[in-house]
Design an enzyme around this catalytic site. Structure first.
Site, PDB file in Angstrom:
ATOM      1  N   SER A 147       0.840  -1.124   0.253  1.00  0.00           N
ATOM      2  CA  SER A 147      -0.036  -0.188   0.008  1.00  0.00           C
ATOM      3  C   SER A 147       0.677   1.435   0.505  1.00  0.00           C
ATOM      4  CB  SER A 147      -1.048   0.258   1.112  1.00  0.00           C
ATOM      5  OG  SER A 147      -1.174   1.229   1.337  1.00  0.00           O
ATOM      6  N   TYR A 160      -3.684  -0.431   9.925  1.00  0.00           N
ATOM      7  CA  TYR A 160      -3.349  -0.749   8.536  1.00  0.00           C
ATOM      8  C   TYR A 160      -2.811  -0.336   7.886  1.00  0.00           C
ATOM      9  CZ  TYR A 160      -4.513  -1.228   3.322  1.00  0.00           C
ATOM     10  OH  TYR A 160      -4.859  -0.740   2.502  1.00  0.00           O
TER      11      TYR A 160
HETATM   12  P1  NAP Z   1     -11.689  -4.612  -1.272  1.00  0.00           P
HETATM   13  O1  NAP Z   1     -12.557  -4.370  -2.431  1.00  0.00           O
HETATM   14  O2  NAP Z   1     -11.983  -4.583  -0.189  1.00  0.00           O
HETATM   15  O3  NAP Z   1     -11.323  -6.273  -1.703  1.00  0.00           O
HETATM   16  C1  NAP Z   1     -10.725  -7.217  -0.323  1.00  0.00           C
HETATM   17  C2  NAP Z   1     -10.961  -8.627  -0.901  1.00  0.00           C
HETATM   18  O4  NAP Z   1     -10.014  -8.699   0.814  1.00  0.00           O
HETATM   19  C3  NAP Z   1     -12.039  -8.621  -0.901  1.00  0.00           C
HETATM   20  O5  NAP Z   1     -12.018  -9.607  -1.674  1.00  0.00           O
HETATM   21  C4  NAP Z   1     -12.355  -9.410   1.028  1.00  0.00           C
HETATM   22  O6  NAP Z   1     -13.840 -10.446   1.222  1.00  0.00           O
HETATM   23  C5  NAP Z   1     -11.388  -9.488   0.872  1.00  0.00           C
HETATM   24  N1  NAP Z   1     -11.599 -10.373   2.558  1.00  0.00           N
HETATM   25  C6  NAP Z   1     -11.507  -9.416   3.237  1.00  0.00           C
HETATM   26  N2  NAP Z   1     -11.493 -10.385   4.776  1.00  0.00           N
HETATM   27  C7  NAP Z   1     -11.602 -11.327   4.179  1.00  0.00           C
HETATM   28  C8  NAP Z   1     -11.490 -12.345   5.204  1.00  0.00           C
HETATM   29  N3  NAP Z   1     -11.463 -12.127   6.469  1.00  0.00           N
HETATM   30  N4  NAP Z   1     -11.621 -13.992   4.449  1.00  0.00           N
HETATM   31  C9  NAP Z   1     -11.899 -14.069   2.852  1.00  0.00           C
HETATM   32  N5  NAP Z   1     -11.612 -13.109   2.228  1.00  0.00           N
HETATM   33  C10 NAP Z   1     -11.616 -11.869   3.080  1.00  0.00           C
HETATM   34  O7  NAP Z   1     -10.208  -3.891  -1.616  1.00  0.00           O
HETATM   35  P2  NAP Z   1      -9.269  -3.916  -2.512  1.00  0.00           P
HETATM   36  O8  NAP Z   1      -8.458  -2.644  -3.050  1.00  0.00           O
HETATM   37  O9  NAP Z   1      -9.555  -4.487  -3.737  1.00  0.00           O
HETATM   38  O10 NAP Z   1      -8.110  -4.538  -1.445  1.00  0.00           O
HETATM   39  C11 NAP Z   1      -7.266  -5.526  -1.627  1.00  0.00           C
HETATM   40  C12 NAP Z   1      -5.691  -5.602  -0.774  1.00  0.00           C
HETATM   41  O11 NAP Z   1      -5.284  -4.090  -2.040  1.00  0.00           O
HETATM   42  C13 NAP Z   1      -6.181  -5.188   0.196  1.00  0.00           C
HETATM   43  O12 NAP Z   1      -4.842  -6.133   0.375  1.00  0.00           O
HETATM   44  C14 NAP Z   1      -5.663  -3.822   0.584  1.00  0.00           C
HETATM   45  O13 NAP Z   1      -5.748  -3.379   1.832  1.00  0.00           O
HETATM   46  C15 NAP Z   1      -5.068  -3.722  -0.931  1.00  0.00           C
HETATM   47  N6  NAP Z   1      -4.903  -2.166  -1.188  1.00  0.00           N
HETATM   48  C16 NAP Z   1      -5.928  -1.508  -2.063  1.00  0.00           C
HETATM   49  C17 NAP Z   1      -5.813  -0.166  -2.343  1.00  0.00           C
HETATM   50  C18 NAP Z   1      -6.748   0.748  -2.679  1.00  0.00           C
HETATM   51  O14 NAP Z   1      -6.859   2.273  -2.402  1.00  0.00           O
HETATM   52  N7  NAP Z   1      -7.661  -0.246  -3.073  1.00  0.00           N
HETATM   53  C19 NAP Z   1      -4.540   0.478  -1.561  1.00  0.00           C
HETATM   54  C20 NAP Z   1      -4.000  -0.698  -1.573  1.00  0.00           C
HETATM   55  C21 NAP Z   1      -2.988  -1.448  -1.353  1.00  0.00           C
HETATM   56  P3  NAP Z   1     -14.932  -9.774   0.874  1.00  0.00           P
HETATM   57  O15 NAP Z   1     -15.853  -8.960  -0.260  1.00  0.00           O
HETATM   58  O16 NAP Z   1     -16.215 -10.923   1.374  1.00  0.00           O
HETATM   59  O17 NAP Z   1     -15.096  -8.819   2.560  1.00  0.00           O
END
Ligand code: NAP
Length: 255
Positions: A147, A160
């Site tokens: 991140s 986080y």
């Molecule tokens: P997201 O749409 O919230 O996706 C997160 C994923 O993790 C979803 O598939 C979620 O499942 C899954 N997850 C969370 N808790 C879980 C659990 N207990 N068991 C199984 N699956 C679980 O957000 P995203 O942006 O795509 O995030 C993906 C990664 O990128 C994360 O590590 C996040 O921190 C990182 N990231 C995101 C950003 C951003 O700006 N969006 C920036 C930097 C890093 P559910 O749908 O069931 O909750």
């Protein structure tokens, strides 16, 4: 295809992508499948939409249901995946959660749940997969989703930030020990991407405007934006890339 482009191919490879039902995990699953990998998408709810997107490209996708907050899930995931493939070649540690709260008020339960999913699980799932790779001597690729808060402090998300700073740290630590076994451990640090993770942030007009004003590319990122970096780091083209975290951030860190 010429030989350098062949190195980006994932034909015949198997990949585990955690958090594959939506957002960046969905984008990465589609990308790895498009490059030829059989993707095993781990999620706690249906990956129907991801499966459809992969099938539309004639790719291979298998859903594996598991709760990434519990270390017991590691055995479930590996048992399920190994029923359907002889070898796992790629692990993308993508599942993650974020809890927004003033630092002064963060409850212990929120701290623990963020660290458990974003850090503890990433470490021990990587360790379990790497044990197989060391046993067969064929190596593999681990991609940890980091991140901007692997580099910066952030606001109102201290657990986080702790987790993502640590994930970039273990990306380097594991690379130092495992590179000699042909295991490449690298990271992708997405910038501010339009997914569920940032929904709350994007609804806050003032914060959203501040963030956008600081992004040189002048837009929020999308799951498609991380696809190229994911294919590269999962492929033989990245065989000599170890312990590095690639920012895909529209220039955020360059400011
Ligand atoms: P997201 O749409 O919230 O996706 C997160 C994923 O993790 C979803 O598939 C979620 O499942 C899954 N997850 C969370 N808790 C879980 C659990 N207990 N068991 C199984 N699956 C679980 O957000 P995203 O942006 O795509 O995030 C993906 C990664 O990128 C994360 O590590 C996040 O921190 C990182 N990231 C995101 C950003 C951003 O700006 N969006 C920036 C930097 C890093 P559910 O749908 O069931 O909750």
């Amino acid at each position: 295809m010429n030989s350098i482009m062949n190195k980006f191919s994932l034909e015949g490879k198997s990949a585990i992508v955690t958090g594959a039902n939506t957002g960046l995990g969905q984008g990465i699953s589609v990308a790895l499948a498009a490059a030829g990998a059989h993707v095993f998408g781990v999620a706690r709810r249906s990956c129907e939409e991801t499966a459809q997107k992969v099938e539309a490209l004639d790719g291979k996708f298998t859903e594996v249901m598991a709760d990434m907050s519990k270390l017991e899930s590691i055995e479930t995931i590996l048992t399920e995946v190994k029923k359907q493939t002889q070898r796992i070649d790629i692990l993308v540690n993508n599942a993650g959660i974020i809890k927004r709260c003033d630092a002064i008020d963060v409850p212990v339960e929120d701290w623990d749940s963020v660290i458990d999913i974003n850090l503890r699980m990433v470490y021990f799932l990587s360790q379990a997969v790497a044990k197989d790779w060391m046993a067969d001597g064929k190596g593999g690729k681990i991609i940890n989703i980091c991140s901007m808060l692997s580099f910066q402090g952030g606001i109102r998300v201290p657990a986080y930030t702790a987790s993502k700073s640590a994930v970039m740290g273990i990306t380097r630590a594991l690379a130092n020990e495992w590179a000699k076994h042909g295991i490449n451990v690298n990271g992708i640090a997405p910038g501010y991407m339009a997914t569920n993770n940032t929904a709350q942030l994007r609804q806050d007009a003032e914060r959203s405007e501040d963030i956008l004003a600081r992004i040189p590319a002048a837009r929020w990122g999308t799951p498609e934006d991380v696809q190229g970096a994911a294919i590269f780091l999962a492929s033989a083209a990245a065989d000599y890339v170890n312990g590095y975290t690639v920012a895909v951030d529209g220039g955020w860190l360059a400011r």
